[in-house]
Every structure is written in C-alpha cells, then in structure tokens.
Design a protein around this motif. Structure first.
Motif, mmCIF file in Angstrom:
data_model
loop_
_atom_site.group_PDB
_atom_site.id
_atom_site.type_symbol
_atom_site.label_atom_id
_atom_site.label_comp_id
_atom_site.label_asym_id
_atom_site.label_seq_id
_atom_site.Cartn_x
_atom_site.Cartn_y
_atom_site.Cartn_z
ATOM 1 N N THR A 1 0.817 -1.223 0.000
ATOM 2 C CA THR A 1 0.000 0.000 0.000
ATOM 3 C C THR A 1 0.848 1.270 0.000
ATOM 4 O O THR A 1 0.328 2.359 0.232
ATOM 5 N N MET B 1 -0.442 3.801 -2.393
ATOM 6 C CA MET B 1 -1.883 4.064 -2.377
ATOM 7 C C MET B 1 -2.200 5.303 -1.545
ATOM 8 O O MET B 1 -1.562 5.565 -0.522
ATOM 9 N N SER C 1 -4.895 7.345 0.949
ATOM 10 C CA SER C 1 -5.566 6.837 2.146
ATOM 11 C C SER C 1 -6.929 6.231 1.826
ATOM 12 O O SER C 1 -7.342 5.254 2.451
ATOM 13 N N GLU D 1 -6.340 2.856 0.115
ATOM 14 C CA GLU D 1 -5.801 1.929 1.103
ATOM 15 C C GLU D 1 -6.907 1.430 2.036
ATOM 16 O O GLU D 1 -7.004 0.228 2.306
ATOM 17 N N TRP E 1 -9.099 -1.108 0.288
ATOM 18 C CA TRP E 1 -8.416 -2.383 0.059
ATOM 19 C C TRP E 1 -8.236 -3.159 1.359
ATOM 20 O O TRP E 1 -8.411 -4.381 1.393
ATOM 21 N N THR F 1 5.610 -4.206 5.685
ATOM 22 C CA THR F 1 4.964 -2.897 5.596
ATOM 23 C C THR F 1 5.522 -1.915 6.620
ATOM 24 O O THR F 1 6.071 -2.310 7.654
ATOM 25 N N ARG G 1 3.166 0.553 7.166
ATOM 26 C CA ARG G 1 1.853 1.076 7.515
ATOM 27 C C ARG G 1 1.249 0.255 8.657
ATOM 28 O O ARG G 1 0.969 -0.928 8.505
ATOM 29 N N LEU H 1 -2.126 -1.483 8.054
ATOM 30 C CA LEU H 1 -2.098 -2.812 7.442
ATOM 31 C C LEU H 1 -1.606 -3.845 8.447
ATOM 32 O O LEU H 1 -2.182 -4.942 8.569
#
Length: 591
Positions: free
Chosen positions: A507, A510, A512, A515, A518, A535, A537, A540
């Motif tokens: 992501t 991507m 926000s 993301e 998804w 990641t 993030r 995630l």
C-alpha cells in the motif's frame, strides 16, 4: 554450434564454396588456352578453323563466369539464412543463461562486463567467423589450383607466394590480439558511456534530467569517455595501416622481381605469351589469395578471442540448483514455514544482514513484518523465493528444507508482489495474467484479481479497458501513476493461486482512500493462504494475526497489535509517533 543450428544450409554453403574456389583456377587456365589459340589463329588468318580455335575456349570462359555469378548469388542467399539462424541461436543462448543466472550475479560488475561482451560481439563476431572460415576454405581451394598451375614454371614459386604474404599475417595477428586486449580492458568505460546515453534518452530519468538541468553534465561525461575511446581506436588503426603498408610494399617488390624473371624467360624464348598471361594472373591472384587466406586465419584467431567471452559467459553456472533427488511437495501446507538460525550476507559483503535469525510463519495465518529500512525485511523475501541460499541455517516448509525441493516447484508455491513492481509494457490483461501465464487464466479470473486489488476504477477510466496498452514505449499506450501500477501488480500477485502470499509494501503508493477500501477486503483475499506482509503502515500491520518487529536483522518483538501496544516497546513507540503525526495533520487541515 553452426552445424547444430543449420546443418542443411551449412552443407550447401560448404559445397558452394568448394565450387566457387575451383572456378578461378579454371578461368585462369582457359585464359592461357584462349591467348595461345588467338596467336595460332592470327598466324593462320581468318577462316572457320581459326574461329573454332577461339570460340571454344571463349564459350568455356563465359560458362565459368556465369557459374561464378550463379554460385555467388546462391552463396548470398545461403549466408543470409545461416546468419539469421545463428544470430537467433546465440541470442537465445545468452537469454537462457541470463534467465538461469543467480540473482546475485546481477549485483556483480564483472557479470555485467561479461554480459556486455557476450551481447555486443556474440552475433556479429560469430557471423564474421563464419565468413572467415568460408573465405579461408574458398581461398585455400583456389590457392591450391593456382599453385598447381605455377609448379611447371618453378617449384619455388609457391614458396615465394607464402613468403610474400607473411607480413600480412604478422600484422593481422599482432593487431587483433592487441585490439582484443584493449577492447576487454575498456569494457567498463564503454558500459558507462552507454549508461550515460541511456540516462539522456530514456523516460526513466527524463524528469530529473530536466528539473536538475543534467543534460550538459551527462553529455559532457559521455563525450569525455568517447573522446578517449575514439583517440585510442584511431591510434590503433593508424599503427595497423602503417604496418600493412610496409607489408604491402615488400610483397610488391617480391612480385615485381618474380615478374621480371618471367619476362627474361619470355625473351629467351622459353615461354609463350599465353604462358606469360597465365603466370601473371596465377601469381598475382595467388599472392592476393595468400594474403587473404592468411588474413582470414588471423581474423579467425581474432574472432575466436572475442567469442571466448561469449563461451566464458555461457559457462557460468548458477549456484541455486535442484537437488539430485528432489523431494515431492505436499499440499496443502500443514505446519507452515520456519526459518532456523539463518545467517546471510550478500555476495562480496562482509556485513551479515541476518545472523542466527529465527522466524515462524504458521500455515493459513497472516504475518506482518515491520521495522526500519535496512532491517533485512526484503532480504527475507529473496531467501523465501530461494534467490539466495543462507550461509548458515535452513528454511523449512512443513519440516523439509526448501533446498530439497526442485527450484521451479518451490517457486510455484509462492506469489509475490515486490516493493518495486515491474511495469510491463503490455495490455492490462497481459500485465495481470503474466504471473500465471502458462495456465492461461480466464477473463473472469483476471477480473476477479483486479477486484481483489481494488483496481476496478482504474480499468474503468482506461480507453480500451482490459485491452488498453499500458506504458509509453509502444503506440497508443496509456501510462499510469505509481499507485495505479502498484495495484496492477497487486492484482498480478492475487491472480496466482499459490498457497504462500508475500506482499512487500503493498500500500506504499496508495492514497488513504484506496488503502482503506483495500484493507477492508484484505483478510478475505488472504483466506486459506500463508501470507507474509512487509509494511511500514500500521493500518495494514494491525490486521495481521501476528506482527514481528525487525531491527538490525533480528526479531525484537512479536505479538498481535494489541499485545505490542500493551508491551510499550519499539512497536508501541512507533505507533504513538505515527498516531500523533496523523492527529496533527488532521488538526492542521481543519484549521
């Protein structure tokens, strides 16, 4: 290689060369016969018998000339067919070796030098070698016929031909060996010049080239290298030309002395005008043929030096190979993946990326790996794909070391989205289908993969939908943003129904909104797979069954999102910092 590639055409080529090699000798002999018959006819006057004496050898000479043209035309066609087949064969061999090469080869400058040498000279030099061999065969046959013609005038004459041509052989061998050494030593400089040319002419660097005004800088660097290479090439060519001139003058003196001896013999009455014409053509042709034959031999030597680089490249053997007796794969995966006491460092590096590293990826679970850049997260992917083997330790699937599986069978267990996905310059459908191309996925499967990646809106905006040509390298292409390319790559990874799913920063490009959409579907897409997600993030990572925090090549924390927050360690500190940053950004946007 030539024989294996085109046996029928090589046979035809050899026969035509033999015929073409015999024809000049026949022509020289017929010219003697014609001259002698002309002398007789001139003495006898104009009558039917005189005409017969002249017409018969003239007709034979015309037939020989016609055959020469026919064989030359046929040879041109055969050579073209041969050259195309051989060029394609060598290109295929280089491509096959490049595909089979271990990934670490691409991190070695020496490999790129060898690849450059193999690719830049393989086809051209192989075709040149083929031409040299053909010319040497043809010239040798013609030379033997000329030597046979000259023998009655003196057994020493063929030896004179050899002596007069030795300087040419010396020049060719000496220069070509010296040129090859220079060419080999300057490969890095020529590759760097090509790199600068690439930067100035390709879209890869077009933006920064203009923004930072780098055109003059790179052009100056390119010109500096090319100036040096050009000067050295001119210097080599000048030395060769001067040496060739000295050899040609010596050969001319020998030829003149021999011709003067023949004129003296003619004046003494030992020879006829036909003999003189025959000798002049035979000796002059023989001298030229001898130089050509020796030059061909020198060129064969030179080309063999250059082609040595090709065969050295083709001898490279990958270290990542199948075991002698591969273990069968048992599906579905029952226990999971275990990395036990892994120590790994990249080839040529003294720094261990992983040392005594241990990690368990349970079957059917989602495992997130987070950590700072350089912690070794992406290295794990390369080891799991067996692009590299660890220096120590083992990677096991259901208790079996992955080195016990056939490499292709192992890799069929995995589907991966790499951190920097490849932007294939094909249609959307081909971009997605390429991850499982041999299974010929259906349109429904491709569309489902696009939905799983959250890329439906991207396809809806494209002019031809799934048939849209992506990228700008080919006509009618449509380029995508970084995030859009990433979602196409994500669809490619999802399409391949492999039991192990690995996503590296899926992501990162991507926005926000994309993301969030998804992430809501991620767990259902990873259902029944062993998933590894690398990641930065936390949005995630918190959806994983277990999170591992890496630092300096080690797992320093493990647990669920809530457990790690409660632990108050590195993960919790990073989560708090990211949360505070997001809050500040939200307040700023409101104000």
């Amino acid at each position: 290689m030539i024989w294996q590639t085109a046996p029928v055409w090589t046979t035809a080529w050899t026969l035509l060369l033999c015929i073409q090699g015999l024809l000049p000798g026949a022509n020289v002999y017929l010219s003697k016969l014609l001259v002698d018959n002309l002398v007789v006819a001139m003495k006898a006057g104009i009558n039917s018998e005189s005409w017969k004496l002249v017409i018969f050898p003239a007709a034979l000479m015309a037939t020989v000339l016609l055959l020469t043209q026919l064989t030359s035309a046929a040879l041109g066609i055969v050579r073209t067919i041969q050259s195309e087949l051989i060029q394609d064969r060598i290109t295929a061999l280089v491509q096959e070796k490049s595909i089979a090469a271990d990934l670490f080869f691409y991190e070695l400058p020496e490999y790129h030098d060898r690849l450059h040498q193999a690719r830049s000279n393989a086809s051209g030099r192989s075709l040149s070698l083929l031409e040299n061999i053909g010319s040497l065969l043809q010239n040798s046959i013609t030379l033997l016929t000329m030597a046979t013609i000259l023998l009655p005038y003196g057994a020493w004459l063929p030896l004179v031909l050899v002596v007069s041509s030795l300087p040419a052989l010396y020049v060719v061998v000496r220069f070509n060996r010296y040129y090859y050494q220079w060419w080999e030593q300057t490969t890095p400089q020529r590759r760097r010049a090509e790199y600068y040319d690439f930067l100035m002419t390709q879209i890869y660097s077009a933006g920064e080239l203009r923004l930072f005004d780098l055109g003059d800088h790179f052009q100056g660097a390119y010109t500096k290298i090319r100036d040096r290479l050009r000067q050295e090439t001119i210097q080599l060519a000048t030395q060769q030309s001067l040496t060739q001139l000295a050899g040609s003058i010596s050969a001319l003196l020998i030829a003149g002395s021999t011709m003067a001896w023949m004129l003296w013999r003619l004046l003494q009455g030992f020879l006829t005008l036909g003999d003189l014409a025959l000798f002049y053509q035979a000796f002059n042709s023989g001298q030229s043929l001898m130089r050509s034959a020796l030059s061909n031999a020198g060129q064969i030597y030179s080309n063999s030096l250059f082609l040595g680089s090709l065969f050295e490249f083709l001898k490279l053997q990958p270290e990542i190979q199948d075991p002698p007796y591969p273990q069968p794969l048992s599906l579905p995966i029952q226990q999971g993946i275990n990395l036990r006491n892994i120590t790994f460092r990249y080839p040529g590096s003294q720094r261990a990326i992983l040392q005594n590293f241990n990690l368990t990826i349970p079957a059917g679970k989602i495992v997130a790996i987070v950590g700072e850049n350089g912690a070794g997260k992406s290295t794990l992917i390369k080891l799991l794909c067996r692009f590299y083997d660890p220096e120590k330790g083992s990677i096991e699937i259901d208790g079996i070391d992955i080195r016990q599986f056939a490499v292709k069978e192992l890799r069929r267990l995995l589907t991966v989205m790499f951190q920097l996905p490849v932007t294939y310059q094909n249609t959307v459908a081909e971009n997605v289908a390429i991850s499982d191309i041999y299974s010929q996925p259906s349109c429904d499967a491709i569309q489902q993969a696009i939905r799983d990646a959250g890329a439906e809106e991207i396809i809806a905006k494209l002019p031809q939908g799934y048939d849209t040509q992506l990228g700008k390298l080919f006509a009618s292409g449509t380029d995508l943003s970084g995030g859009e390319w990433q979602r196409i790559a994500l669809a490619r990874a999802f399409l391949r129904q492999a039991p192990i799913l690995i996503l590296d920063e899926p992501t990162s490009f991507m926005d926000s909104w994309a993301e969030h959409d998804w992430l809501d579907r991620f767990r259902s897409m990873a259902k029944n797979r062993s998933a590894v997600v690398i990641t930065h993030r936390f949005t995630l990572a918190m959806r994983a069954d277990i999170i591992h925090v890496m630092q300096a090549g080690q797992i320093v924390e493990s647990g669920t999102h809530d457990q790690l927050i409660a632990l108050g360690g590195l993960y919790a500190q990073s989560w708090q910092a990211q949360t505070e940053t997001n809050s500040q950004l939200t307040l700023s946007s409101i104000n």
